[in-house]
Design a protein around this motif. Structure first.
Motif, PDB file in Angstrom:
ATOM      1  N   TYR A  62      34.454  37.490  41.837  1.00 53.46           N
ATOM      2  CA  TYR A  62      35.454  37.292  42.890  1.00 53.46           C
ATOM      3  C   TYR A  62      36.770  36.863  42.235  1.00 53.46           C
ATOM      4  O   TYR A  62      36.798  36.031  41.325  1.00 53.46           O
ATOM      5  N   GLY A  63      37.871  37.461  42.699  1.00 53.63           N
ATOM      6  CA  GLY A  63      39.178  37.119  42.149  1.00 53.63           C
ATOM      7  C   GLY A  63      39.575  37.988  40.971  1.00 53.63           C
ATOM      8  O   GLY A  63      40.637  37.793  40.388  1.00 53.63           O
ATOM      9  N   ARG A  64      38.713  38.945  40.604  1.00 48.09           N
ATOM     10  CA  ARG A  64      39.013  39.891  39.529  1.00 48.09           C
ATOM     11  C   ARG A  64      39.156  41.278  40.152  1.00 48.09           C
ATOM     12  O   ARG A  64      38.395  41.654  41.039  1.00 48.09           O
ATOM     13  N   CYS A  65      40.104  42.033  39.663  1.00 53.83           N
ATOM     14  CA  CYS A  65      40.344  43.385  40.167  1.00 53.83           C
ATOM     15  C   CYS A  65      39.166  44.281  39.794  1.00 53.83           C
ATOM     16  O   CYS A  65      38.718  44.284  38.642  1.00 53.83           O
ATOM     17  N   GLU A  66      38.672  45.025  40.782  1.00 50.88           N
ATOM     18  CA  GLU A  66      37.556  45.934  40.535  1.00 50.88           C
ATOM     19  C   GLU A  66      37.975  47.150  39.706  1.00 50.88           C
ATOM     20  O   GLU A  66      37.127  47.806  39.118  1.00 50.88           O
ATOM     21  N   ARG A  67      39.270  47.446  39.643  1.00 55.53           N
ATOM     22  CA  ARG A  67      39.736  48.629  38.908  1.00 55.53           C
ATOM     23  C   ARG A  67      40.072  48.309  37.453  1.00 55.53           C
ATOM     24  O   ARG A  67      39.665  49.028  36.558  1.00 55.53           O
ATOM     25  N   CYS A  68      40.861  47.232  37.224  1.00 54.28           N
ATOM     26  CA  CYS A  68      41.326  46.959  35.864  1.00 54.28           C
ATOM     27  C   CYS A  68      40.809  45.631  35.308  1.00 54.28           C
ATOM     28  O   CYS A  68      41.113  45.282  34.180  1.00 54.28           O
ATOM     29  N   ASP A  69      40.066  44.878  36.107  1.00 51.19           N
ATOM     30  CA  ASP A  69      39.471  43.598  35.731  1.00 51.19           C
ATOM     31  C   ASP A  69      40.500  42.482  35.521  1.00 51.19           C
ATOM     32  O   ASP A  69      40.173  41.422  35.022  1.00 51.19           O
ATOM     33  N   ALA A  70      41.747  42.722  35.913  1.00 51.77           N
ATOM     34  CA  ALA A  70      42.758  41.658  35.835  1.00 51.77           C
ATOM     35  C   ALA A  70      42.488  40.624  36.927  1.00 51.77           C
ATOM     36  O   ALA A  70      41.837  40.906  37.937  1.00 51.77           O
ATOM     37  N   GLU A  71      43.016  39.436  36.737  1.00 50.19           N
ATOM     38  CA  GLU A  71      42.871  38.382  37.745  1.00 50.19           C
ATOM     39  C   GLU A  71      43.768  38.710  38.937  1.00 50.19           C
ATOM     40  O   GLU A  71      44.927  39.091  38.767  1.00 50.19           O
ATOM     41  N   ILE A  72      43.223  38.580  40.139  1.00 42.91           N
ATOM     42  CA  ILE A  72      43.997  38.809  41.364  1.00 42.91           C
ATOM     43  C   ILE A  72      44.784  37.540  41.648  1.00 42.91           C
ATOM     44  O   ILE A  72      44.238  36.432  41.617  1.00 42.91           O
ATOM     45  N   ASP A  73      46.078  37.697  41.898  1.00 45.70           N
ATOM     46  CA  ASP A  73      46.970  36.569  42.149  1.00 45.70           C
ATOM     47  C   ASP A  73      46.460  35.713  43.310  1.00 45.70           C
ATOM     48  O   ASP A  73      46.004  36.246  44.336  1.00 45.70           O
ATOM     49  N   ASP A  74      46.562  34.388  43.144  1.00 48.05           N
ATOM     50  CA  ASP A  74      46.103  33.465  44.190  1.00 48.05           C
ATOM     51  C   ASP A  74      46.819  33.698  45.519  1.00 48.05           C
ATOM     52  O   ASP A  74      46.211  33.568  46.584  1.00 48.05           O
ATOM     53  N   ALA A  75      48.100  34.040  45.470  1.00 48.09           N
ATOM     54  CA  ALA A  75      48.849  34.285  46.708  1.00 48.09           C
ATOM     55  C   ALA A  75      48.278  35.494  47.447  1.00 48.09           C
ATOM     56  O   ALA A  75      48.187  35.488  48.678  1.00 48.09           O
ATOM     57  N   LEU A  76      47.884  36.520  46.702  1.00 47.03           N
ATOM     58  CA  LEU A  76      47.286  37.708  47.318  1.00 47.03           C
ATOM     59  C   LEU A  76      45.936  37.356  47.939  1.00 47.03           C
ATOM     60  O   LEU A  76      45.625  37.778  49.057  1.00 47.03           O
TER      61      LEU A  76
END
Length: 90
Positions: A62-76
């Motif tokens: 959770y909180g990781r992008c399923e496409r590129c594995d980058a961290e999803i911004d907390d604001a998003l």
């Protein structure tokens, strides 16, 4: 002198008559006043997104992008807790 109606029911000091002379109260069910019914397809899609997010939480992703594995911004994530993609991949 005005005489009381002997057949009238006593009212408590708190009671109010909200019928406005129509004989109906504001507690009567009015489906139009309640607004439109929620769209079942939309509710099912929201449930699926929530279940997917819970699955990612359980998997530790959770909180990781399923496409590129980058961290999803907390604001998003604050705006959409079910987000599965980062701002770049959206």
């Amino acid at each position: 002198m005005i005489e009381a109606d002997p057949t009238a029911q006593p009212q408590s000091p708190d009671s109010t008559d909200d019928t406005g002379g129509t004989g109906t109260t504001t507690t009567d069910h009015d489906p139009v006043a309640a607004g439109p019914e929620p769209d079942l397809d939309e509710l099912e899609a929201t449930l699926a997104r929530v279940q997917d997010a819970l699955g990612r939480l359980d998997a530790g992703t959770y909180g990781r992008c399923e496409r590129c594995d980058a961290e999803i911004d907390d604001a998003l994530l604050a705006e959409d807790p079910t987000a599965s993609s980062c701002a770049t991949c959206v």
